[in-house]
Design a protein around this motif. Sequence first.
Motif, PDB file in Angstrom:
ATOM      1  N   GLN A  38       5.834  16.144   1.049  1.00 46.37           N
ATOM      2  CA  GLN A  38       4.783  17.120   1.280  1.00 46.37           C
ATOM      3  C   GLN A  38       3.462  16.591   0.705  1.00 46.37           C
ATOM      4  OE1 GLN A  38       5.021  19.979   3.060  1.00 46.37           O
ATOM      5  NE2 GLN A  38       7.094  19.278   3.565  1.00 46.37           N
ATOM      6  N   SER A  40      -1.003  17.429   0.484  1.00 49.87           N
ATOM      7  CA  SER A  40      -2.144  18.318   0.746  1.00 49.87           C
ATOM      8  C   SER A  40      -3.326  17.534   1.313  1.00 49.87           C
ATOM      9  CB  SER A  40      -2.559  19.032  -0.540  1.00 49.87           C
ATOM     10  OG  SER A  40      -2.938  18.090  -1.533  1.00 49.87           O
ATOM     11  N   GLN A 166      -5.151  19.780   5.830  1.00 41.16           N
ATOM     12  CA  GLN A 166      -4.362  19.985   4.624  1.00 41.16           C
ATOM     13  C   GLN A 166      -3.324  21.083   4.790  1.00 41.16           C
ATOM     14  OE1 GLN A 166      -7.609  19.789   4.973  1.00 41.16           O
ATOM     15  NE2 GLN A 166      -8.597  18.583   3.353  1.00 41.16           N
ATOM     16  N   ASN A 167      -3.558  21.991   5.742  1.00 43.87           N
ATOM     17  CA  ASN A 167      -2.624  23.099   5.977  1.00 43.87           C
ATOM     18  C   ASN A 167      -1.764  22.864   7.213  1.00 43.87           C
ATOM     19  OD1 ASN A 167      -3.719  24.665   3.786  1.00 43.87           O
ATOM     20  ND2 ASN A 167      -5.496  25.063   5.095  1.00 43.87           N
TER      21      ASN A 167
END
Length: 374
Positions: A38, A40, A166-167
Amino acid sequence: MSRFFVFIFSFFSFSFLNAQNLNIGAQFPMNKIENLEQSSNLKIIVFTPSLYKTNTYASMMTTSLNYYFVKNLAFTSQNLPKIDVIYIVNEDDKWSKEPNKIFTFNESSNQNKLDGTKVIYDESGKIYNAIGLKPFKQNSVSTIIPTNNFSNNVLVESSVLFLVDQNNKILMRDNDYRAQGEHLKPLEKLVKRVLKIDEIKINFTKNNTLKVGDKAPDFILNGPNYKTNSTEKFLDDKSTFKVLTFYPAAFSGQILPDFTSIDTKAAMTCAAQIQLIDHNPLLKDVKSYAISSSTNPLLEVWKSALRTNNIMYLNDENYTISLMYNSYNRLGYNNRATYVIDKNGIIVYANPDLTFEDEAKFPVILEKIILNSK
């Protein structure tokens, strides 16, 4: 292959792709890609048929993304961004079976630049199917071309590139990515806009149309060979002819060869365009400049990669020169254009829409210009 079947294939491929929820504004299903941490950061995700030597544009693609967005040479800001570059390859790792796995410009067969990137080999197409992309190996019709390395025709389908924020929201989708400058520069432009750094404001109304006989617009010379606060102007030197050639982007053009010889039958590319001019035997009688909107560090490594000797690389960061010389494309890159300016600063050759055929004829055109001036 007939145009009819090409159309049918393209139609069904387009319909299938659009049926998936992988378009701009949608959420990218990052959780469906196994072994991916994961993050960001902003993400560039490339689905590609191969990173092996049978993919003629792979080395240019990996090199350009590496220097632009991994090493961040496309940025001048001190607050450099963090961008993840991820390749999902619909093939096994054929390079691991090679005796020498060297990722440098000096190794002619493998010029991929993969340091700092994530490479996931998905030969079976499991990830492709999981997120809703059809694996390249399942396509019923393939584009094929002969290469210098292999006697057989090979698959050279375009990669599919996503820019994801980032999302995990999809900001860009490019179904025809091969490191073309016409695709690379819009990607750079969008990345900078999203990150709100190094954005270039272009006051574009129209290009300045130039023709033979016009006075050439003057400008300050800026690039890796000039001082930061240089005041040297293009038309200051009145001792020789000058050649200006505009091209879309550093590290673009689909093919990054070893440049030990000139391939006059190669497809029109930024690299081929510059190489043909640099190897022109008449360069002793002219000063030649290659112009793009870039950064000096990026142009330094571009020059090193191309191994040019004579041509000077100019950095037209905000496209001021390009607008003067009718080469700016409102999509955010230079169209290919070439001009010859005589000793008095008068344009004696103007081609704002250069083709490879034009470029191949250029040495003869330049020779006639020089001979007629004597």
